[in-house]
Design an enzyme around this catalytic site. Structure first.
Site, PDB file in Angstrom:
ATOM      1  CD  GLU A  81       5.396 -30.771 -24.524  1.00  0.00           C
ATOM      2  OE1 GLU A  81       5.151 -30.273 -23.148  1.00  0.00           O
ATOM      3  OE2 GLU A  81       5.004 -30.512 -25.434  1.00  0.00           O
ATOM      4  CB  CYS A 124       4.256 -31.543 -16.619  1.00  0.00           C
ATOM      5  SG  CYS A 124       2.885 -30.879 -17.145  1.00  0.00           S
TER       6      CYS A 124
END
Ligand code: NAD
Length: 486
Positions: A261, A295
């Protein structure tokens, strides 16, 4: 002594161990210490002792042994233990929120939201533990093909500082539900949430060795040792693309499964027929969560030429209402995680202005120390650092577009492929954007994406694999195929 600073904040001292947790024991190493600082005032919070090389070796051994037993533990019992962990997290919610706030800087109100979000993964994956299923297929020769899902084995998980609680539960819950054991290495900047969560998992009766916690600020050495061990069968990483690529190279040597990720660079596209009030609210949600240090934070704002002025005016007015007027609706925004993070963004803003961009708003709120006041910059162009990089700060960078085909090309012109946001009330426009945008996740007419039943993750340099949903559980399961004739 320093521990008192946490206790002064009324944090339950039972949650504040200072060592690594290996084979069900909090072990003192006597080695050098890691000092954790609070980004709120840059003052030390606590000293922790760092794990040694020989302790990592025994951590892997105990993790291997524990996994052999854990994978045979009935799924219902794995579910119950995860649910007990969840109940303890809920009971200690206020302590856990204080810990997040002190080590990461986000306001307690926001930390409480993170705890609920992180807990939702435990809740969901605990229930999925009893729903892992296989299949039976029959081919032309009447052979039966059995498909079975089996736990991958020992998992190595590395987590970042921006969601110090939820990034852990998002990995530990599916790993344990699947029957894996997990070796956790949290960010050296925010290890206290990991310590508290591990303490509660131990109290919940999760067997020794099933969760191992390694405390260190020598991430590279610790990781090299674990990644070289062929008994560790998977690495799950959340963090920067640079480190993700390094770990993939290391994983190749022992062919470990990988979940990555990584960083994003999310476009936020507002078309001429968008509901502008809704888009402004979504922009604030997508940009200012965790002071922009997420993010999936909206990074590049593309506004249709026809609505650009109205959208920007509405946005600035809303920011004034939220950040400057002290009402119940006011938002408090936390600091940047480090001084360097703030300095880097300020240099990008300065460079953009020198290249012709225009600052249209700076909130009259905290801007001292590591705090950075919310800022809006207009007239950004694609070559500027503010568009090229993940900003990771409460800064909105805006450009304008005329044609949909142009904005799609510009939005896709990046190595990242995590999240994209689109605003339009026209189904044809929405369908086109959804089909053409090269991103793992697309939010349409809303500013948030992540939840436990959705497969969170990116494509291209934003990573491999998914977290959340049954797809996230499959990341911790190997598919075994058996061909048999009876
Ligand atoms: P980082 O990569 O520097 O650190 C993340 C973790 O990796 C930390 O635990 C760190 O100790 C460890 N690490 C650092 N160097 C390492 C090495 N050589 N080998 C092994 N481990 C190492 O990232 P960061 O600055 O902590 O986090 C910010 C980045 O994470 C941003 O790019 C952000 O977009 C990304 N992120 C992604 C997601 C997602 O779900 N896609 C979520 C949160 C953060």
């Amino acid at each position: 002594m320093v521990k008192n600073r946490l206790i002064q904040n009324h944090i339950d001292s039972g949650l504040l161990h200072t060592h690594s947790f290996i084979n069900g024991q909090w072990l003192d190493t006597g080695m050098d210490t890691l000092t954790v600082y609070s980004p709120i005032d840059q003052q030390p919070l606590i000293n922790l002792s760092q794990v040694s090389e020989s302790q990592i070796t025994s951590a892997i051994e105990s993790s291997v042994k524990a996994q052999q037993k854990w994978k045979k533990t009935p799924a219902n019992s794995r579910r119950e233990k995860l649910k007990k962990w969840l109940a303890l997290i809920e009971k200690h919610k206020d302590d856990l929120a204080q810990i997040i706030s002190l080590e990461n800087g986000k306001p307690v109100s926001e930390a409480l939201v993170e705890i609920d979000y992180g807990a939702s993964y435990i809740d969901w994956f605990a229930d999925q533990a009893i729903r892992i299923k296989g299949d039976i297929l029959v081919n032309q020769n009447n052979q039966q093909i059995w498909l079975n899902k089996q736990a991958v084995g020992v998992v190595y998980a590395i987590t970042p500082w921006n969601f110090p609680n939820a990034m852990i539960t998002r990995k530990v819950a599916p790993a344990l539900a699947a029957g894996c054991s997990i070796i956790l290495k949290p960010s050296e900047l925010t290890p206290l949430s990991a310590i508290a969560l591990t303490t509660l998992a131990d109290k919940a009766g999760i067997d020794p060795g099933v969760i191992t916690l390694l405390i260190s600020n020598h991430a590279e050495q610790v990781s090299q040792q674990i990644m070289a061990d062929k008994r560790v069968r998977k690495v799950s990483f959340t963090g920067s693309t640079r480190v993700g690529k390094l770990l993939c190279q290391q994983a190749a040597k022992t062919m470990k499964r990988t979940s990555m990720e990584l960083g994003g660079n999310a476009p936020f596209i507002v078309c001429d027929d968008a509901d502008l009030d809704l888009a402004v609210d979504a922009a604030i949600a997508a940009k200012f969560r965790n002071a922009g240090q997420a993010c999936v934070a909206a990074n590049r704002f593309y506004l249709s030429q026809t609505i650009a002025t109205t959208f920007t005016e509405k946005l600035v007015q809303k920011l004034k209402d939220l950040f400057e007027n002290k009402t119940e609706q006011s938002l408090i925004i936390g600091p940047m995680i480090t001084e360097q993070a703030k300095t880097k963004v300020l240099s990008w803003i300065e460079a953009a202005i020198a290249q012709g961009a225009k600052k249209v708003y700076t909130a009259k709120c905290r801007n001292d120390g590591q705090y950075l006041a919310p800022t809006v910059i207009n007239n950004i162009s694609s070559e500027m650092a503010l568009f090229q990089n993940e900003i990771f700060a409460p800064v909105i960078a805006i450009t304008h577009f005329d044609k949909l085909s142009d904005v799609i090309a510009q939005a896709n012109n990046t190595d990242a492929g995590l999240a994209a946001y689109c605003f339009s009330q026209n189904l044809e426009t929405i369908t086109l954007l959804n089909n053409e945008l090269e991103y793992g996740m697309v939010a349409i007419n809303q500013g948030s994406l992540s939840n436990a039943i959705a497969p969170f993750g990116g494509i291209k340099d934003s990573g491999l694999g998914r977290e959340g949903s049954d797809y996230g559980l499959d990341e911790y399961l190997d598919l075994k195929y058996t061909n048999l004739v009876i």
